[in-house]
Scaffold this motif. Structure first.
Motif, PDB file in Angstrom:
ATOM      1  N   ASN A  63       1.383  -7.040   0.533  1.00  0.00           N
ATOM      2  CA  ASN A  63       2.384  -7.332   0.661  1.00  0.00           C
ATOM      3  C   ASN A  63       2.736  -5.636   0.374  1.00  0.00           C
ATOM      4  O   ASN A  63       3.382  -5.266  -1.389  1.00  0.00           O
ATOM      5  N   CYS A  64       1.951  -4.736   0.628  1.00  0.00           N
ATOM      6  CA  CYS A  64       2.626  -3.115   0.464  1.00  0.00           C
ATOM      7  C   CYS A  64       4.113  -2.387  -0.428  1.00  0.00           C
ATOM      8  O   CYS A  64       4.465  -3.341   1.451  1.00  0.00           O
ATOM      9  N   ALA A  65       3.816  -2.034  -0.915  1.00  0.00           N
ATOM     10  CA  ALA A  65       5.584  -2.196  -1.281  1.00  0.00           C
ATOM     11  C   ALA A  65       5.793  -0.962  -0.666  1.00  0.00           C
ATOM     12  O   ALA A  65       7.652  -0.353  -0.570  1.00  0.00           O
ATOM     13  N   TYR A  66       5.678  -0.271   0.764  1.00  0.00           N
ATOM     14  CA  TYR A  66       6.091   0.698   1.170  1.00  0.00           C
ATOM     15  C   TYR A  66       6.683   0.328   2.629  1.00  0.00           C
ATOM     16  O   TYR A  66       7.163   0.569   3.144  1.00  0.00           O
ATOM     17  N   CYS A  67       6.180  -0.636   2.750  1.00  0.00           N
ATOM     18  CA  CYS A  67       5.715  -0.666   4.181  1.00  0.00           C
ATOM     19  C   CYS A  67       6.933  -2.502   4.621  1.00  0.00           C
ATOM     20  O   CYS A  67       7.515  -2.738   3.809  1.00  0.00           O
TER      21      CYS A  67
END
Length: 289
Positions: A63-67
């Motif tokens: 759950n990457c914050a930019y993706c």
């Protein structure tokens, strides 16, 4: 926090052949990172018959914050996917293809064998097509990546994404130094294979941190560096700290070239797969001089 106004230099080209590529992808039950990651270059790439395939589904275990890719519990692997990708590559007549993937921490080998089978299937149907893999970080066990490396893609790409200070904020569940080790391992196992990495700017990093990251990537023997503007997919993602000007991107390119990268692509719209085929030809020409 109020979203910053997008500057004029970030105007994008709209795709004109959506139906053709959508139809092909649907018939083969395939996904493209162009759509799943909401890439701003989808218009220019699809209008030029370029596409980056995303394999192993469209649901990521991270759950990457930019993706923009969906997070959750992925479906089982589709054993027909490697050949379906290869047939799509052949049908599109691609001279260079980028294959990427969601992160599959749920799989025993993190999806390495499935990835390698996709490379091998493309080689079988389109032996003249150059293949670039943009892989996950293989954090559970870097040695799983050896399966993919030994399938001999022409370019082994893993994006560092951001500077070490911002890593935990942007890339939840990842590790800056693990990514560097993965890139170094790929070059060590196959010195003739090109290695590539990319980073976003506009997340709050300083120039000094950008230059230090360049040094770390060079220490890992990375050949090709891409630098592009971070664009926030939605209000739920990490905010944009600033829009980097085209002049600053030129400065980063100059510094990176002076530091020793074989090839550097640095612009607001630069992404790992953006004109990757043309860049691969440049990289070959530079290496053959």
């Amino acid at each position: 926090m109020e979203e910053k106004r997008k500057p004029a230099w970030l105007k994008v080209e709209q795709p004109t052949n959506l139906d053709k590529i959508h139809s092909l992808m649907k018939s083969k039950r395939l996904h493209t990172v162009c759509e799943e990651a909401a890439c701003p270059n989808i218009g220019k790439c699809w209008n030029n018959n370029h596409a980056a395939f995303i394999i192993m589904g469209n649901i990521c275990t991270r759950n990457c914050a930019y993706c923009n890719v969906q997070t959750g519990k992925p479906l089982p692997l589709d054993p027909s996917e490697p050949m379906n990708v290869a047939e799509a590559v052949k049908n599109m007549g691609l001279f260079h293809v980028v294959i990427t993937t969601v992160t599959r921490d749920d799989l025993p080998d993190q999806g390495a064998e499935h990835f390698a089978k996709t490379v091998e299937a493309i080689r079988k149907l389109s032996p003249k097509t150059s293949i670039e893999v943009l892989c996950q970080d293989f954090l559970k066990n870097n040695d799983d990546a050896i399966i993919l490396i030994k399938s001999k893609p022409d370019v082994f790409n893993h994006n560092i994404e951001t500077v070490s200070r911002l890593f935990n904020k942007a890339r939840r569940g990842a590790n800056y130094y693990n990514s560097l080790r993965l890139l170094e391992m790929a070059k060590r196992i196959d010195p003739n294979m090109y290695t590539k990495s990319g980073m976003m700017v506009g997340l709050g990093e300083t120039d000094h941190e950008i230059f230090n990251t360049m040094d770390d990537l060079l220490q890992a023997k990375v050949d090709f560096l891409t630098i592009g503007q971070y664009l926030r997919p939605s209000e739920h993602h990490i905010p944009i700290d600033r829009y980097v000007t085209p002049e600053e991107f030129e400065k980063y390119k100059k510094v990176a070239e002076e530091k020793g990268f074989k090839l550097v692509s640095s612009s607001p719209f630069t992404r790992s797969s953006f004109f990757a085929g043309e860049d691969f030809i440049k990289l070959q020409n530079i290496s053959n001089k």
